[in-house]
Design an enzyme around this catalytic site. Structure first.
Site, PDB file in Angstrom:
ATOM      1  N   GLU A   1     129.751 -13.906  47.146  1.00  0.00           N
ATOM      2  CA  GLU A   1     129.857 -12.154  48.493  1.00  0.00           C
ATOM      3  C   GLU A   1     131.684 -12.301  48.995  1.00  0.00           C
ATOM      4  O   GLU A   1     133.073 -13.314  48.399  1.00  0.00           O
ATOM      5  CB  GLU A   1     130.567 -13.548  50.311  1.00  0.00           C
ATOM      6  CG  GLU A   1     131.088 -12.910  51.188  1.00  0.00           C
ATOM      7  CD  GLU A   1     130.986 -13.748  52.205  1.00  0.00           C
ATOM      8  OE1 GLU A   1     130.288 -13.202  53.860  1.00  0.00           O
ATOM      9  OE2 GLU A   1     131.593 -14.665  52.451  1.00  0.00           O
TER      10      GLU A   1
ATOM     11  N   LYS B   1     125.757  -8.494  57.261  1.00  0.00           N
ATOM     12  CA  LYS B   1     126.206  -9.620  57.842  1.00  0.00           C
ATOM     13  C   LYS B   1     125.630 -10.119  59.600  1.00  0.00           C
ATOM     14  O   LYS B   1     126.301  -9.222  60.587  1.00  0.00           O
ATOM     15  CB  LYS B   1     127.332  -9.877  57.443  1.00  0.00           C
ATOM     16  CG  LYS B   1     127.181 -12.036  57.656  1.00  0.00           C
ATOM     17  CD  LYS B   1     128.841 -12.170  57.692  1.00  0.00           C
ATOM     18  CE  LYS B   1     129.231 -13.777  57.376  1.00  0.00           C
ATOM     19  NZ  LYS B   1     130.558 -14.101  57.134  1.00  0.00           N
TER      20      LYS B   1
ATOM     21  N   CYS C   1     126.554 -15.660  54.235  1.00  0.00           N
ATOM     22  CA  CYS C   1     127.313 -16.875  54.398  1.00  0.00           C
ATOM     23  C   CYS C   1     126.901 -16.982  55.537  1.00  0.00           C
ATOM     24  O   CYS C   1     125.753 -18.422  55.837  1.00  0.00           O
ATOM     25  CB  CYS C   1     128.346 -16.349  54.738  1.00  0.00           C
ATOM     26  SG  CYS C   1     129.918 -17.666  54.290  1.00  0.00           S
TER      27      CYS C   1
END
Length: 273
Positions: A40, A110, A151
């Site tokens: 990331e 995301k 994440c």
């Protein structure tokens, strides 16, 4: 097939990050990796103050480089959170995937933004600058189907379960857990997602930089469907390799057939988008 995770040391200079990342991708390909993943935020420092400054459109400078090196090496390349993506006046935390021909196979924005407050330890609010994605992201390879998260997405078990229902046998989460959440939950969450869904889970982090405003935990990891850690980095810049054994995955699912024993008459998780 061989999977490589590139735990990159990220600087404030985008061109240096891109050059070093592409060099390590070539190195991983030369060592037999057929699927390579970057962390990331690999081309810029991680922080809400940096997202607008480093933002690009897709296609753009960073994704063009990723496309070229994927084609050059004839590999599947997961570009981590390759860039803060700018689209229609909004910014997204976006991961791109390129195939061996250089074509864009998937683009994951995301879904869950990292807005947390742990008193005395860490406070962070991605939603100050970023907008959330609204889609699941999967892509096919000759080896298996792969599901993507970024994440904080890893904390949401329902997302991983949907990927499993859709036939994914490997989940990859480029991520940058910090020095509070990393030691507490980084490995724990990976093992949980792997065991719950009987699939492989890989996470790829930036290398740790103690001088950065946001210090990443590092420890890029691969967990097998039995919940065993089969590859793990330390905190420094490195490339880790592991062979994904789909025969072992099939054996585990046969030995403990939880996927066919779910009580769908009593409960269920469904994809709405």
């Amino acid at each position: 097939f061989r999977l490589a995770l590139i735990q990159l040391h990220v600087s404030a200079v985008k061109s240096d990050n891109l050059q070093r990342a592409c060099g390590l991708v070539r190195e991983a390909s030369a060592k037999g990796a057929r699927l390579v993943a970057l962390p990331e935020c690999f081309n810029s420092p991680y922080g809400t103050q940096y997202f607008k400054e480093y933002a690009e459109t897709i296609p753009g400078e960073s994704t063009q480089k990723l496309s070229e090196v994927a084609k050059e090496c004839s590999i599947y390349l997961i570009g981590g959170r390759s860039i803060p993506e700018e689209d229609g006046g909004k910014l997204y935390n976006t991961c791109t995937v390129f195939g061996p021909d250089g074509a864009l196979l998937a683009k994951h924005r995301k879904v869950h933004l990292f807005d947390i407050n742990v008193p005395g330890k860490i406070q962070f609010k991605e939603s100050e600058t970023l907008s959330p994605g609204n889609n699941f992201s999967m892509f096919d390879t000759p080896y298996c189907k792969v599901g993507l998260g970024i994440c904080y997405d890893m904390r949401f078990a329902e997302m991983a379960q949907i990927y499993g229902q859709k036939g994914c046998q490997l989940l990859i989460y480029p991520g940058a857990f910090n020095m509070t959440t990393g030691p507490a939950h980084w490995e724990l969450l990976q093992r949980g997602r792997a065991v719950d869904n009987q699939l492989y889970v890989a996470t790829v982090s930036p290398a740790r930089d103690e001088k950065a405003s946001y210090v990443a935990w590092g420890h890029s990891t691969v967990v097998n469907p039995w919940g065993e850690v089969i590859a793990k980095a330390g905190a420094e810049e490195t490339v880790i390799y592991t062979d994904i054994d789909l025969k072992k995955l099939a054996e585990i699912r046969q030995q403990i057939p939880i996927l066919s024993q779910k009580r769908c008459d009593l409960y269920g998780v469904e994809m709405k988008m």
